[in-house]
Design a protein around this motif. Structure first.
Motif, mmCIF file in Angstrom:
data_model
loop_
_atom_site.group_PDB
_atom_site.id
_atom_site.type_symbol
_atom_site.label_atom_id
_atom_site.label_comp_id
_atom_site.label_asym_id
_atom_site.label_seq_id
_atom_site.Cartn_x
_atom_site.Cartn_y
_atom_site.Cartn_z
ATOM 1 N N GLU A 1 -92.215 3.381 107.916
ATOM 2 C CA GLU A 1 -93.610 3.776 108.135
ATOM 3 C C GLU A 1 -94.543 2.942 107.262
ATOM 4 O OE1 GLU A 1 -96.147 7.954 108.477
ATOM 5 O OE2 GLU A 1 -94.335 7.887 107.259
ATOM 6 N N LEU A 2 -94.182 2.767 105.999
ATOM 7 C CA LEU A 2 -94.966 1.931 105.096
ATOM 8 C C LEU A 2 -95.069 0.505 105.628
ATOM 9 C CD1 LEU A 2 -96.232 1.103 102.317
ATOM 10 C CD2 LEU A 2 -93.883 0.729 101.543
ATOM 11 N N LEU B 1 -87.976 6.905 119.846
ATOM 12 C CA LEU B 1 -88.090 7.563 118.558
ATOM 13 C C LEU B 1 -86.750 7.593 117.833
ATOM 14 C CD1 LEU B 1 -90.384 10.568 119.484
ATOM 15 C CD2 LEU B 1 -91.016 8.297 118.702
ATOM 16 N N GLY B 2 -86.821 7.908 116.540
ATOM 17 C CA GLY B 2 -85.612 7.945 115.730
ATOM 18 C C GLY B 2 -84.755 9.152 116.051
ATOM 19 N N ALA B 3 -83.703 9.315 115.272
ATOM 20 C CA ALA B 3 -82.747 10.387 115.535
ATOM 21 C C ALA B 3 -83.412 11.751 115.441
ATOM 22 C CB ALA B 3 -81.588 10.303 114.540
ATOM 23 N N ASN B 4 -84.357 11.916 114.493
ATOM 24 C CA ASN B 4 -85.093 13.168 114.389
ATOM 25 C C ASN B 4 -86.370 13.027 115.192
ATOM 26 O OD1 ASN B 4 -86.833 15.266 113.580
ATOM 27 N ND2 ASN B 4 -85.838 15.407 111.592
ATOM 28 N N ALA B 5 -86.528 13.833 116.245
ATOM 29 C CA ALA B 5 -87.664 13.690 117.155
ATOM 30 C C ALA B 5 -88.989 13.904 116.460
ATOM 31 C CB ALA B 5 -87.526 14.665 118.317
ATOM 32 N N LEU B 6 -88.987 14.547 115.285
ATOM 33 C CA LEU B 6 -90.237 14.811 114.602
ATOM 34 C C LEU B 6 -90.597 13.714 113.603
ATOM 35 C CD1 LEU B 6 -90.024 18.665 114.020
ATOM 36 C CD2 LEU B 6 -91.046 17.387 115.902
ATOM 37 N N ASP B 7 -89.840 12.654 113.530
ATOM 38 C CA ASP B 7 -90.181 11.508 112.695
ATOM 39 C C ASP B 7 -89.975 10.249 113.521
ATOM 40 O OD1 ASP B 7 -90.447 9.450 110.882
ATOM 41 O OD2 ASP B 7 -89.498 10.546 109.252
ATOM 42 N N PRO B 8 -91.053 9.661 114.026
ATOM 43 C CA PRO B 8 -90.914 8.475 114.878
ATOM 44 C C PRO B 8 -90.609 7.207 114.100
ATOM 45 C CG PRO B 8 -93.214 9.025 114.606
ATOM 46 C CD PRO B 8 -92.438 10.125 113.942
ATOM 47 N N PHE B 9 -90.537 7.289 112.775
ATOM 48 C CA PHE B 9 -90.364 6.095 111.955
ATOM 49 C C PHE B 9 -88.959 5.949 111.389
ATOM 50 C CE2 PHE B 9 -94.693 7.775 111.435
ATOM 51 C CZ PHE B 9 -95.428 6.734 111.994
ATOM 52 N N ARG B 10 -88.325 7.053 110.992
ATOM 53 C CA ARG B 10 -87.101 6.978 110.198
ATOM 54 C C ARG B 10 -85.910 7.591 110.911
ATOM 55 N NH1 ARG B 10 -91.386 8.761 107.620
ATOM 56 N NH2 ARG B 10 -92.235 7.502 105.915
ATOM 57 N N THR B 11 -84.753 6.948 110.755
ATOM 58 C CA THR B 11 -83.494 7.528 111.203
ATOM 59 C C THR B 11 -82.725 8.131 110.039
ATOM 60 O OG1 THR B 11 -82.424 5.362 111.016
ATOM 61 C CG2 THR B 11 -83.291 5.967 113.184
ATOM 62 N N THR B 12 -83.105 7.770 108.808
ATOM 63 C CA THR B 12 -82.531 8.384 107.612
ATOM 64 C C THR B 12 -83.661 8.982 106.780
ATOM 65 O OG1 THR B 12 -82.655 6.299 106.366
ATOM 66 C CG2 THR B 12 -80.615 6.752 107.557
ATOM 67 N N GLN B 13 -83.376 10.073 106.120
ATOM 68 C CA GLN B 13 -84.367 10.810 105.336
ATOM 69 C C GLN B 13 -85.663 11.053 106.135
ATOM 70 O OE1 GLN B 13 -84.610 8.347 101.712
ATOM 71 N NE2 GLN B 13 -83.330 9.866 100.693
ATOM 72 N N PRO B 14 -85.521 11.608 107.347
ATOM 73 C CA PRO B 14 -86.717 11.827 108.171
ATOM 74 C C PRO B 14 -87.614 12.915 107.600
ATOM 75 C CG PRO B 14 -84.817 12.886 109.159
ATOM 76 C CD PRO B 14 -84.299 12.105 107.989
ATOM 77 N N LEU C 1 -92.920 -6.885 109.501
ATOM 78 C CA LEU C 1 -92.815 -6.107 110.735
ATOM 79 C C LEU C 1 -91.469 -6.323 111.416
ATOM 80 C CD1 LEU C 1 -96.402 -6.521 112.260
ATOM 81 C CD2 LEU C 1 -95.389 -4.431 111.341
ATOM 82 N N GLU C 2 -91.001 -7.548 111.430
ATOM 83 C CA GLU C 2 -89.744 -7.843 112.111
ATOM 84 C C GLU C 2 -88.550 -7.187 111.426
ATOM 85 O OE1 GLU C 2 -89.792 -12.159 112.209
ATOM 86 O OE2 GLU C 2 -90.180 -12.112 114.369
ATOM 87 N N LYS C 3 -88.557 -7.159 110.087
ATOM 88 C CA LYS C 3 -87.356 -6.739 109.360
ATOM 89 C C LYS C 3 -87.319 -5.255 109.011
ATOM 90 C CE LYS C 3 -85.946 -11.120 107.260
ATOM 91 N NZ LYS C 3 -85.577 -11.801 105.984
ATOM 92 N N ASN C 4 -88.465 -4.677 108.661
ATOM 93 C CA ASN C 4 -88.434 -3.343 108.057
ATOM 94 C C ASN C 4 -89.283 -2.287 108.748
ATOM 95 O OD1 ASN C 4 -86.688 -4.070 105.880
ATOM 96 N ND2 ASN C 4 -88.402 -5.073 104.861
ATOM 97 N N ALA C 5 -90.093 -2.651 109.732
ATOM 98 C CA ALA C 5 -90.992 -1.682 110.354
ATOM 99 C C ALA C 5 -90.317 -0.966 111.521
ATOM 100 C CB ALA C 5 -92.265 -2.368 110.835
ATOM 101 N N ALA C 6 -90.771 0.241 111.800
ATOM 102 C CA ALA C 6 -90.306 1.013 112.951
ATOM 103 C C ALA C 6 -91.403 2.010 113.331
ATOM 104 C CB ALA C 6 -88.999 1.745 112.625
ATOM 105 N N PRO C 7 -91.457 2.412 114.618
ATOM 106 C CA PRO C 7 -90.580 2.016 115.714
ATOM 107 C C PRO C 7 -90.792 0.564 116.145
ATOM 108 C CG PRO C 7 -92.345 3.410 116.522
ATOM 109 C CD PRO C 7 -92.460 3.412 115.031
#
Length: 310
Positions: free
Chosen positions: A176-177, A33-46, A204-210
């Protein structure tokens, strides 16, 4: 995708496949998961999606534990009623259990909650409104059949892409989008004639997460495109992020089996059987229908070993 599909050209058979594949997207979607455990998608602006929604997400996508996920989702609906991801996952679980009434209820809740979210978070509001519209289309096809339900379902599909376009205009590189849209574009590309999956794979390769979910989606696409070497490459990448997930083990087993049949390779088929067995060691975590499917494919793989290499 930048190129749009001509909706009237979709054959009813492909529409049925698309509905099933698309629902698999939201089952597959709805440590790493990202830096914020409550947002599995984003490390910035979670975003704070809520403790129980986040726990359900981890249960499904990291651990492949549907039973635990359902318990967390029950709590999420009670304690985090404004989070559309919780309802989307609940709808997808209903589909895996052949609970069409539940699919209908939670697809509507996904859409209603997402529409309310638009005023405060237009990106995620439009994104999950698209998810809700898609799930609603699946309800129509399930209840009315492909022929009778096709016009209404196709109308929903147009709304899905209109809403995704609105979300993309807000933040085109949002993880996430790009994860959800990348999965959906891949399912369209694989199931519709003359469609090109390369843009969706690049998304998916460039912009998707996780990353492990992006890799898993690409592995599924290459499996369906019968490009098995690439499918195995991405399945192995997904397994690095989720080594104990029985669904990812099952995915690799499927690709191994298909490649073994293509290459007439009994050794690889035995490897596929071993991977099916590995997935089944955690069958208590999975829906009963999925367990039966894995067991059936495992039996078929095992029985074909002797016929390969002749």
């Amino acid at each position: 995708m930048d190129k749009r599909f001509c909706y009237p050209s979709i054959h009813t058979f492909n529409l049925t496949k698309l509905a099933s594949a698309g629902l698999a997207v939201f089952v597959t979607l709805s440590s790493t998961l990202g830096a914020n455990a409550l947002d599995p998608f984003r490390t910035t602006q979670p975003r704070n999606i809520g403790d129980n929604t986040e726990a359900a997400f981890k249960a499904i996508f990291l651990q492949g534990d549907y039973q635990a996920a359902d318990r967390f989702l029950q709590k999420a609906i009670a304690t985090e009623p404004s989070e559309p991801l919780a309802y989307a996952m609940k709808a997808s679980l209903a589909y895996t259990n052949n609970d069409i009434a539940g699919l209908d209820t939670y697809s509507q809740k996904t859409l209603e909650t997402a529409q309310k979210l638009i005023s405060t978070d237009a990106l995620r509001g439009n994104l999950y409104a698209a998810v809700g519209e898609f799930l609603g289309g699946a309800v129509i096809l399930t209840r009315q059949g492909t022929v009778n339900g096709a016009p209404a379902a196709l109308s929903r599909l147009r709304k899905v892409y209109d809403l995704l376009d609105k979300a993309e205009k807000i933040s085109p590189q949002d993880p996430e989008l790009n994860l959800l849209k990348g999965y959906m574009d891949l399912m369209l590309a694989v199931n519709l004639p003359f469609a090109d999956p390369s843009q969706a794979i690049q998304r998916l390769e460039k912009n998707a997460a996780p990353q492990y979910l992006a890799d898993r989606g690409i592995a599924i696409a290459y499996r369906d495109l019968k490009q098995y070497d690439k499918g195995l490459q991405y399945a192995d990448r997904a397994l690095k992020g989720t080594p104990d997930n029985p669904e990812v083990q099952y995915l690799k087993a499927q690709i191994l089996r298909a490649k073994a049949n293509k290459d007439k390779n009994p050794t690889m088929m035995r490897e596929a059987v071993s991977m099916f067995d590995k997935a089944l060691t955690r069958k208590s975590q999975l829906p009963s229908g999925l367990v039966k499917q894995i067991e059936r494919e495992r039996r078929n793989a095992d029985s074909s070993v002797a016929n390969l290499g002749k």
